[in-house]
Write an enzyme that holds these catalytic residues in place. Sequence first.
Site, PDB file in Angstrom:
ATOM      1  N   CYS A 121     -47.528 -74.986 -33.497  1.00 43.35           N
ATOM      2  CA  CYS A 121     -47.539 -75.027 -32.025  1.00 43.35           C
ATOM      3  C   CYS A 121     -46.858 -73.834 -31.371  1.00 43.35           C
ATOM      4  CB  CYS A 121     -46.874 -76.319 -31.555  1.00 43.35           C
ATOM      5  SG  CYS A 121     -47.645 -77.814 -32.179  1.00 43.35           S
ATOM      6  N   ARG A 156     -37.725 -65.049 -38.728  1.00 40.99           N
ATOM      7  CA  ARG A 156     -38.633 -65.170 -39.876  1.00 40.99           C
ATOM      8  C   ARG A 156     -38.520 -66.569 -40.490  1.00 40.99           C
ATOM      9  NH1 ARG A 156     -37.912 -60.264 -41.917  1.00 40.99           N
ATOM     10  NH2 ARG A 156     -36.547 -60.793 -43.655  1.00 40.99           N
ATOM     11  N   SER A 157     -38.358 -67.551 -39.633  1.00 40.42           N
ATOM     12  CA  SER A 157     -38.310 -68.929 -40.117  1.00 40.42           C
ATOM     13  C   SER A 157     -39.690 -69.351 -40.604  1.00 40.42           C
ATOM     14  CB  SER A 157     -37.843 -69.869 -39.002  1.00 40.42           C
ATOM     15  OG  SER A 157     -38.843 -69.982 -38.006  1.00 40.42           O
ATOM     16  N   ASP A 179     -35.014 -60.407 -39.540  1.00 40.85           N
ATOM     17  CA  ASP A 179     -34.010 -61.469 -39.558  1.00 40.85           C
ATOM     18  C   ASP A 179     -32.708 -60.871 -40.082  1.00 40.85           C
ATOM     19  OD1 ASP A 179     -34.228 -61.336 -42.327  1.00 40.85           O
ATOM     20  OD2 ASP A 179     -34.859 -63.415 -42.582  1.00 40.85           O
ATOM     21  N   ILE A 180     -31.733 -61.698 -40.416  1.00 36.67           N
ATOM     22  CA  ILE A 180     -30.420 -61.180 -40.806  1.00 36.67           C
ATOM     23  C   ILE A 180     -30.453 -60.417 -42.127  1.00 36.67           C
ATOM     24  CG2 ILE A 180     -29.139 -62.937 -39.523  1.00 36.67           C
ATOM     25  CD1 ILE A 180     -28.746 -64.436 -42.152  1.00 36.67           C
ATOM     26  N   PHE A 239     -38.635 -67.084 -27.267  1.00 36.08           N
ATOM     27  CA  PHE A 239     -38.843 -68.489 -27.596  1.00 36.08           C
ATOM     28  C   PHE A 239     -37.561 -69.158 -28.090  1.00 36.08           C
ATOM     29  CE2 PHE A 239     -40.073 -66.407 -31.632  1.00 36.08           C
ATOM     30  CZ  PHE A 239     -39.407 -67.181 -32.580  1.00 36.08           C
TER      31      PHE A 239
END
Length: 330
Positions: A121, A156-157, A179-180, A239
């Site tokens: 979503c 980057r989940s 990301d980290i 987001f």
Amino acid sequence: QMQSGLSRPKLVGLLANDDSAAGMYAKWTARTCEKDGINFDLRQVDRVDLEEAVIHANDDPTVHGIIIYYPVFGGPIDDYLRDVISVAKDVEGLNHRYRYSLYHNIRTLDDLGGRKCVLPCTPLAVIKILEHFGAYQNEKPTGEQLTGRTVVVFNRSEVVGRPLAAMLANDGALVYSIDITGIIVYRKGRVAGTIKVEETSITQDKVLAVADIVIAGVPSKSFQIGAERLKPGVLAVNFSQHQNFAPEVAERGTLIPAIGKITIYMLMRNLLRLHGNWSRAVTSPQGGVKALSNGIAAASEEPAHKASFSFIESPFSTKVEYEAWCRQLC
């Protein structure tokens, strides 16, 4: 839908945490479902009972969609729970079948009657926003409409950032995923249905300076991207529950400060797609797309995230205009 032989869609939400963002997402879902005439059943369960609750909803023929509000355990256990949800009821498009299809640019389930795939979503909401603000070159073929665009994604989940990077790369963009742990480059592979992923030593400042689009979802109040790091005309989309962009970014280009309501409408869109995909085979005497209402039928005849929509003008001067725009994105 009622006239075409299909029952009213029912969505089951499973909340097994006290995460404030998850709770807000559940409230927004409930409000939107009530407004649009969709049955929504929010079930609060202990996390150790969550798998059983998913299986129960999978087996319930009156349920057309299931959403789990993450995080629950975090890490691989949450990945496992995503795979427990039936492909016929996964409104978030996060089980293995849909994830595999996304990363290999497969847009239909050919072994399941050619049903359209469901996309996550939040990434889908971002794509719709980019389409609306002209980032997609609609005169080009599907899969090439972001050719020449450079995109930076801060996140980057497995739920948002990584699938979003893949979707953008599938559409032709050069994507820098941050990301980290560092920066990874995503681009369309030479072999159809593949994405080329590369390590890079390029710095954040260099990629931000050339990015046409910057998308950020960093869950930290202290993280913020200043306007001076971005090129003029940039399209910036936030987001995160926190503002990842400085206010001055709106003067540098176009800033979308939040996408929560649009995400909810993508959830509704996915629910209707699942309802049409699977309910019609059982309850509709006509079968096929003709059994659906005209709006759903029209959307289902397009590729997975390429349905045609009409839009109102933006930016929006009132809350009513904003909510109307969110609805039309659906």
